[in-house]
Design a protein around this motif. Structure first.
Motif, PDB file in Angstrom:
ATOM      1  N   ALA A 156      -4.846   0.621   9.770  1.00 53.54           N
ATOM      2  CA  ALA A 156      -4.047   1.724   9.243  1.00 53.54           C
ATOM      3  C   ALA A 156      -4.846   2.499   8.199  1.00 53.54           C
ATOM      4  O   ALA A 156      -4.823   3.740   8.164  1.00 53.54           O
ATOM      5  CB  ALA A 156      -2.753   1.184   8.638  1.00 53.54           C
ATOM      6  N   ALA A 157      -5.570   1.776   7.346  1.00 49.43           N
ATOM      7  CA  ALA A 157      -6.427   2.443   6.358  1.00 49.43           C
ATOM      8  C   ALA A 157      -7.542   3.210   7.050  1.00 49.43           C
ATOM      9  O   ALA A 157      -7.899   4.330   6.647  1.00 49.43           O
ATOM     10  CB  ALA A 157      -7.009   1.412   5.394  1.00 49.43           C
ATOM     11  N   LEU A 158      -8.098   2.630   8.122  1.00 50.98           N
ATOM     12  CA  LEU A 158      -9.144   3.319   8.873  1.00 50.98           C
ATOM     13  C   LEU A 158      -8.593   4.575   9.533  1.00 50.98           C
ATOM     14  O   LEU A 158      -9.269   5.609   9.595  1.00 50.98           O
ATOM     15  CB  LEU A 158      -9.720   2.379   9.934  1.00 50.98           C
ATOM     16  N   ALA A 159      -7.357   4.518  10.010  1.00 48.02           N
ATOM     17  CA  ALA A 159      -6.745   5.675  10.663  1.00 48.02           C
ATOM     18  C   ALA A 159      -6.600   6.853   9.707  1.00 48.02           C
ATOM     19  O   ALA A 159      -6.648   8.016  10.128  1.00 48.02           O
ATOM     20  CB  ALA A 159      -5.374   5.293  11.226  1.00 48.02           C
ATOM     21  N   ARG A 160      -6.426   6.557   8.431  1.00 47.60           N
ATOM     22  CA  ARG A 160      -6.330   7.651   7.452  1.00 47.60           C
ATOM     23  C   ARG A 160      -7.649   7.865   6.712  1.00 47.60           C
ATOM     24  O   ARG A 160      -7.690   8.516   5.668  1.00 47.60           O
ATOM     25  CB  ARG A 160      -5.194   7.391   6.469  1.00 47.60           C
ATOM     26  N   SER A 161      -8.741   7.287   7.261  1.00 42.50           N
ATOM     27  CA  SER A 161     -10.098   7.478   6.728  1.00 42.50           C
ATOM     28  C   SER A 161     -10.206   7.075   5.260  1.00 42.50           C
ATOM     29  O   SER A 161     -10.827   7.775   4.446  1.00 42.50           O
ATOM     30  CB  SER A 161     -10.546   8.936   6.909  1.00 42.50           C
ATOM     31  N   SER A 162      -9.614   5.938   4.927  1.00 44.07           N
ATOM     32  CA  SER A 162      -9.632   5.445   3.554  1.00 44.07           C
ATOM     33  C   SER A 162     -10.619   4.292   3.408  1.00 44.07           C
ATOM     34  O   SER A 162     -10.775   3.465   4.308  1.00 44.07           O
ATOM     35  CB  SER A 162      -8.234   4.967   3.157  1.00 44.07           C
ATOM     36  N   ARG A 163     -11.245   4.212   2.248  1.00 46.32           N
ATOM     37  CA  ARG A 163     -12.156   3.107   1.957  1.00 46.32           C
ATOM     38  C   ARG A 163     -11.420   1.779   1.816  1.00 46.32           C
ATOM     39  O   ARG A 163     -12.054   0.714   1.812  1.00 46.32           O
ATOM     40  CB  ARG A 163     -12.944   3.407   0.681  1.00 46.32           C
ATOM     41  N   GLN A 222      -0.841  -1.461  -0.565  1.00 47.61           N
ATOM     42  CA  GLN A 222      -1.490  -0.146  -0.577  1.00 47.61           C
ATOM     43  C   GLN A 222      -1.106   0.667   0.648  1.00 47.61           C
ATOM     44  O   GLN A 222      -0.746   1.855   0.552  1.00 47.61           O
ATOM     45  CB  GLN A 222      -3.011  -0.336  -0.628  1.00 47.61           C
ATOM     46  N   GLU A 223      -1.162   0.048   1.833  1.00 46.65           N
ATOM     47  CA  GLU A 223      -0.895   0.801   3.054  1.00 46.65           C
ATOM     48  C   GLU A 223       0.584   1.146   3.223  1.00 46.65           C
ATOM     49  O   GLU A 223       0.927   2.231   3.684  1.00 46.65           O
ATOM     50  CB  GLU A 223      -1.407   0.025   4.276  1.00 46.65           C
ATOM     51  N   VAL A 224       1.466   0.231   2.858  1.00 48.14           N
ATOM     52  CA  VAL A 224       2.898   0.539   2.953  1.00 48.14           C
ATOM     53  C   VAL A 224       3.242   1.732   2.067  1.00 48.14           C
ATOM     54  O   VAL A 224       3.986   2.638   2.478  1.00 48.14           O
ATOM     55  CB  VAL A 224       3.749  -0.691   2.578  1.00 48.14           C
ATOM     56  N   VAL A 225       2.706   1.756   0.856  1.00 48.19           N
ATOM     57  CA  VAL A 225       2.954   2.884  -0.049  1.00 48.19           C
ATOM     58  C   VAL A 225       2.432   4.186   0.554  1.00 48.19           C
ATOM     59  O   VAL A 225       3.129   5.218   0.557  1.00 48.19           O
ATOM     60  CB  VAL A 225       2.300   2.623  -1.422  1.00 48.19           C
ATOM     61  N   LYS A 226       1.214   4.167   1.069  1.00 49.31           N
ATOM     62  CA  LYS A 226       0.620   5.390   1.623  1.00 49.31           C
ATOM     63  C   LYS A 226       1.364   5.867   2.865  1.00 49.31           C
ATOM     64  O   LYS A 226       1.585   7.073   3.045  1.00 49.31           O
ATOM     65  CB  LYS A 226      -0.849   5.146   1.952  1.00 49.31           C
ATOM     66  N   TRP A 227       1.736   4.937   3.741  1.00 49.47           N
ATOM     67  CA  TRP A 227       2.361   5.340   5.003  1.00 49.47           C
ATOM     68  C   TRP A 227       3.834   5.677   4.826  1.00 49.47           C
ATOM     69  O   TRP A 227       4.408   6.379   5.680  1.00 49.47           O
ATOM     70  CB  TRP A 227       2.158   4.252   6.057  1.00 49.47           C
ATOM     71  N   ARG A 228       4.465   5.238   3.752  1.00 47.78           N
ATOM     72  CA  ARG A 228       5.842   5.635   3.473  1.00 47.78           C
ATOM     73  C   ARG A 228       5.919   7.026   2.856  1.00 47.78           C
ATOM     74  O   ARG A 228       6.964   7.681   2.913  1.00 47.78           O
ATOM     75  CB  ARG A 228       6.513   4.639   2.523  1.00 47.78           C
ATOM     76  N   ALA A 229       4.828   7.474   2.250  1.00 44.18           N
ATOM     77  CA  ALA A 229       4.809   8.805   1.636  1.00 44.18           C
ATOM     78  C   ALA A 229       4.979   9.870   2.712  1.00 44.18           C
ATOM     79  O   ALA A 229       4.457   9.740   3.825  1.00 44.18           O
ATOM     80  CB  ALA A 229       3.500   9.013   0.877  1.00 44.18           C
TER      81      ALA A 229
END
Length: 417
Positions: free
Chosen positions: A348-355, A399-406
């Motif tokens: 999921a982090a890779l899908a949003r191009s995050s480190r 981290q990912e739940v917070v980002k993907w819920r935004a």
């Protein structure tokens, strides 16, 4: 989103499911065959020899796993420009040439690898070199075929490799022990490679589409981090425990990691949906769906092994052979199954191009430090793996739940005419 807007995505989802079906079946068969192979060989070898075999097999996988990034890039190439003979030849030949320096490096460090893993012969370390060549070329070739919609051929290559490993491969393992088992594993992959090369290089002539570097390095770093996070305990168990205890650990870890085969195949289907959903309002629904699709088969496998570890060990290795590893098998199965969720969050982090996709590397370092600190028993090594899992699951998951819920950013207004 209107129903007419959702329809194309629904059709794409069904198409991806149809393409993935033969792969899921082949992976399931390969997983069962892998357990059969370990069951037969595990009954033949002594516990110390089986520990040596397991550590080298894990190293062979370590060589191959990061190459899935090449498969992804190759699939994108053929999907965009079609699969032609020129495209296939250029991608395969260049990949082969680029792999040669790393092959030479593996030959040079064969003796240190033999000493670190306490192997019986240098050949058992040298076999990593041809494994790298085979894994590199087969990754690119399978990717080209998948991008062209030839998932049936890719699935067949898994089945061919499995048949060779279980057929003549078990004969080699019976007569030549660890060396024969390693040759059998490599021979199976070479047979699968022959099939996909024959199909890919037999593609029709047409325009040339070059395989570019693109995201290969970034994706490879993420995949390697996930593999290091989930496998480093096995290497350290072999290094610190040695003897029979390392064999017990390998037996338990092999069972635990086998439950990840189907979740990994499901993740290969879920990841493109994550990439597509990230810019849209459906991003959190896509993450939930990925966790469900990947997590259900993982938890099902974990539940079976955790409830009946003694039965699984008896069926695979014989009554009483690895009875001392029952509690360890339960723990490592739970660790392996739960790590499937870490893989979803990393992708999921890779899908949003995050480190943050590289966070498993940090968890792996934590695991190494803990095991280096306490490693006198099998359970102490396993405890290091448990703590590292919690670090990865909580740190990356939150981290990912917070980002993907935004909410997704609103699209920019169209320019005035």
């Amino acid at each position: 989103m209107t129903s007419t807007e959702a329809h194309p995505n629904s059709g794409l989802s069904k198409k991806l499911s149809r393409l993935a079906a033969p792969l899921l079946i082949a992976v399931a068969i390969q997983s069962v065959a892998n357990l059969i192979f370990h069951a037969v060989v595990g009954r033949t070898l002594s516990a110390p020899d089986y520990g040596a075999l397991g550590s080298v097999l894990a190293a062979m996988t370590l060589v191959a796993v990061p190459l899935s990034a090449l498969q992804t890039a190759a699939a994108r190439t053929s999907a965009a420009g079609g699969l032609t003979r020129g495209t296939a030849w250029q991608a395969i030949s260049r990949t082969f040439l680029y792999s040669l320096p790393f092959v030479v490096l593996l030959v040079v460090v064969a003796v240190p690898i033999r000493e670190f893993l306490d192997l019986g012969t240098t050949f058992e370390a040298l076999i990593l070199a041809p494994t790298l060549v085979t894994a590199t070329v087969i990754a690119v070739t399978r990717g080209l075929l998948l991008g062209a919609g030839r998932s049936g051929v890719v699935a067949a290559s898994f089945l061919v490799a499995t048949a060779v490993r279980l057929g003549p491969g078990l004969v080699l393992a019976h007569y030549w022990g660890v060396t024969g088992a390693l040759i059998a594993t490599l021979a199976g992959e070479v047979a699968g490679l022959a099939l996909v090369l024959w199909v890919a290089l037999g593609a029709p002539t047409g325009p040339l589409t070059k395989l570019t570097g693109g995201d290969v390095g970034k994706t490879g770093a993420v995949v390697a981090g996930l593999f290091a996070f989930s496998t480093v305990d096995l290497f350290l168990a072999r290094h610190f425990l040695g003897g029979a205890e390392s064999g017990y650990y390998v037996a338990a870890a092999t069972i635990g990691k086998t439950v990840l085969a189907l979740p990994a195949a499901a993740l290969s289907i879920a990841y493109p949906k994550l990439v597509a959903a990230w810019p849209t309002g459906e991003r959190f629904a896509a993450l939930r769906s990925a966790l469900l699709v990947v997590g259900l088969p993982a938890l099902a496998g974990v539940a079976f092994v955790a409830l009946l570890p003694g039965l699984v060990l008896t069926v695979l290795y014989g009554s009483g052979t690895y009875s001392a590893a029952e509690s360890l098998t339960r723990v490592l199965a739970i660790v392996a199954g739960t790590s499937a969720f870490v893989s979803v969050f990393a992708h999921a982090a890779l899908a949003r191009s995050s480190r943050w996709a590289l966070f498993p590397w940090f968890a792996a370092l934590v695991e190494v430090a803990l095991i280096w600190w306490r490693h006198d028993t099998m359970m102490q090594v396993a405890q290091g793996a448990v703590v590292a899992l919690l670090v990865a699951l909580i740190g990356l998951g939150v981290q990912e739940v917070v980002k993907w819920r935004a909410p997704a950013p609103a699209p920019l207004p169209a320019a005035a005419g």
